[in-house]
Write an enzyme that holds these catalytic residues in place. Structure first.
Site, PDB file in Angstrom:
ATOM      1  N   GLY A  89       0.857  -1.250   0.062  1.00  0.00           N
ATOM      2  CA  GLY A  89      -0.126   0.078   0.249  1.00  0.00           C
ATOM      3  C   GLY A  89       0.691   1.419  -0.032  1.00  0.00           C
ATOM      4  N   GLY A 125       7.365   7.653   6.225  1.00  0.00           N
ATOM      5  CA  GLY A 125       6.277   8.312   5.401  1.00  0.00           C
ATOM      6  C   GLY A 125       6.965   9.355   4.603  1.00  0.00           C
ATOM      7  N   ARG A 175       3.232  13.731  -8.308  1.00  0.00           N
ATOM      8  CA  ARG A 175       3.444  12.845  -9.640  1.00  0.00           C
ATOM      9  C   ARG A 175       2.190  12.709 -10.148  1.00  0.00           C
ATOM     10  NH1 ARG A 175       5.942   7.139  -8.244  1.00  0.00           N
ATOM     11  NH2 ARG A 175       3.994   6.663  -7.242  1.00  0.00           N
ATOM     12  N   ASP A 251       4.232  -4.565  -7.294  1.00  0.00           N
ATOM     13  CA  ASP A 251       3.675  -3.599  -7.267  1.00  0.00           C
ATOM     14  C   ASP A 251       4.163  -2.228  -7.909  1.00  0.00           C
ATOM     15  OD1 ASP A 251       5.995  -4.410  -5.168  1.00  0.00           O
ATOM     16  OD2 ASP A 251       5.667  -2.343  -4.689  1.00  0.00           O
TER      17      ASP A 251
END
EC number: 2.7.7.-
Length: 501
Positions: A89, A125, A175, A251
């Site tokens: 994720g 993060g 992005r 992924d």
């Protein structure tokens, strides 16, 4: 500045609410816009002037969520170096929302490095300036080379320090992508045997990327086929410019067929099909030559998630037939890839007609010649264009033995000359070859110089100059000259890239 410079239409949040977690980006102390892609902003239908400043920095750092955005962290799984991780994720990224650009295309806007999410595991993060600027350099180079890619809209310094091997200045990347649907997105729900959600995801992917398949009886098999064909074209493009992705986990395989996640990536210098630059690829799983078979392996993982949908019913006979059909697609991948590769190689060789056996042998023997003599991949192809224009000297200078390419050049001149052998034909051929064989790529030592200057000294000059060079890859001008030259062999031999996480 208006309340929101974006016109959001967030289909992922609206149509797939159980596939993500709504979340907010973490505020940062001192947002400062290091890079803003005005051209891309205009392409998205945004106002570049309104975003190129403090207001834009606040949005692109995550301090201000614009009206209409619905930030969320997407769920996905993935096979990483062959081992399955059932939950990955968006651990440091948030899908800010989707905009419809003036051409009618739906584009994701994602923040990367925007703080912890429920998928962060033990990560902070955050992201650092260097890796985010790397995404700019490589993504814009790939775009200029004509390869499908995600692109950077902005990089914003945060005023924070992030801790990796050493303290580094923090940054957030914005992005842009056709979507962030991955093979791993399908794997997440398939591994949980949530077939209804896999179907919901597949229907969403079809509507978004292959709308002509909507409602057709074989749409799920059709989706697999389209994804495989897009990946075949993409990876053939990588191979023809000497690009090594470095971390081809499932992924990092986009359903859209775009290159995504520029972590430990690099471009070849001296041609070596076994080249590996990634510091984490100890076994060479994602070496340059392995990219096509690894792509096929990744597509087989997608096929496994789609089998119940292709079958349409839970019976042994239906599943057996679905497996046969899906296997047919996976087995067709090498042919699609080889076809796309050869098409690109013909253009690089200055050939217009098709003589498959001759052309494949000619291209293969050229690469063998480059490998045997440790010739720079990019310059080898570029100087071949000079040879087509009548100047063989620069090409021969790349070889320790200037006579080494004699036999091959004679074969090439016979094959190319069969399509036109006058001086005018060869001049036109040379010009066409210069349009597909770049002079400038983001050479690894230049990338590292630019990122070090930006990260360690706050000097964006080398980054901006390199960016300007790679955005014009086919121009061979005096100002481009410093970016053509390879690194010294001893530098290339020990070069390693890192994922930046």
């Amino acid at each position: 500045m208006p309340a929101s410079p974006f016109q959001f239409d967030n289909s992922y949040a609206r149509d797939l609410p159980g596939f993500c977690v709504p979340w907010q980006p973490a505020a940062v102390p001192a947002p400062d816009l290091l890079y803003f892609n005005r051209e891309l902003a205009f392409e998205l239908g945004l106002d570049p002037d309104g975003l190129d400043g403090p207001d834009g920095a606040a949005i692109f750092a995550g301090n201000r969520v614009p009206e209409g955005a619905e930030p969320l962290a997407q769920a996905y799984a993935g096979h990483q170096f062959g081992g399955f991780s059932p939950q990955l994720g968006d651990g440091r990224a948030l899908l800010l929302g989707e905009v419809i650009d003036p051409s009618g295309a739906r584009r994701d806007l994602m923040l990367k490095g925007s703080g912890r999410t429920p998928f962060s595991r033990r990560g902070d993060g955050k992201a650092a300036v260097g890796p985010m600027l790397r995404e700019v350099l490589i993504g814009e180079a790939m775009h200029a080379l004509g390869l499908p890619t995600t692109r950077a809209l902005a990089v914003t310094a945060t005023g924070e320090t992030v801790y990796r091997e050493r303290p580094l200045p923090g940054a957030v990347l914005t992005r842009v992508a056709a979507s962030h649907l991955r093979v791993g997105t399908f794997e997440f729900f398939s591994a949980r045997r949530e077939t209804d959600r896999v179907r919901q995801l597949a229907d969403y992917a079809i509507a978004r990327h292959d709308p002509d398949l909507v409602g057709t009886d074989d749409r799920y098999l059709g989706l697999l086929r389209r994804v495989a064909q897009r990946q075949a074209t993409l990876v053939a493009g990588w191979m023809n410019v000497g690009f090594i992705h470095g971390v081809m986990n499932t992924d990092n395989v986009a359903i859209s067929g775009e290159t995504i996640d520029y972590g430990p990536c690099a471009f070849l210098e001296a041609y070596d099909p076994d080249a590996v630059f990634s510091s984490i690829d100890h076994g060479g799983r994602y070496a340059y030559r392995n990219q096509p078979p690894v792509t096929r392996w990744n597509l087989a993982r997608l096929a496994e998630t789609l089998l119940p949908l292709i079958a349409g019913q839970d019976s042994k006979e239906a599943m057996s037939e679905a497996t046969r059909q899906a296997t047919g697609v996976i087995d067709a991948f090498p042919g699609w890839y080889e076809g796309a590769l050869l098409t690109g190689q013909r253009a690089k060789l200055g050939l217009r007609g098709e003589d498959d056996a001759t052309d494949r042998a000619l291209a293969g023997d050229w690469l063998t010649l480059l490998h045997d003599h440790r010739v720079d991949f990019t310059l080898g192809w570029r100087r071949l264009a000079d040879a087509a224009g009548g100047n063989e000297g620069p090409l021969r200078a790349l070889f320790t033995d200037p006579q080494a390419p004699d036999t091959w050049l004679a074969r090439w001149r016979v094959r190319a000359g069969s399509e036109g052998n006058t001086a005018a034909d060869w001049s036109e051929r040379a010009n066409l070859m210069r349009r597909v064989n770049p002079a400038v790529i983001p050479r690894n030592h230049r990338v590292e110089e630019a990122l070090t200057a930006a990260s360690d000294h706050g000097d964006l000059g080398p980054f901006r100059r390199l960016l300007a060079a790679v955005q014009r890859p086919y121009d061979e001008t005096p100002e481009q000259a410093p970016y053509l030259e390879p690194a010294r062999a001893e530098v290339t031999a020990c070069y390693r890239t890192f994922c930046g996480t």
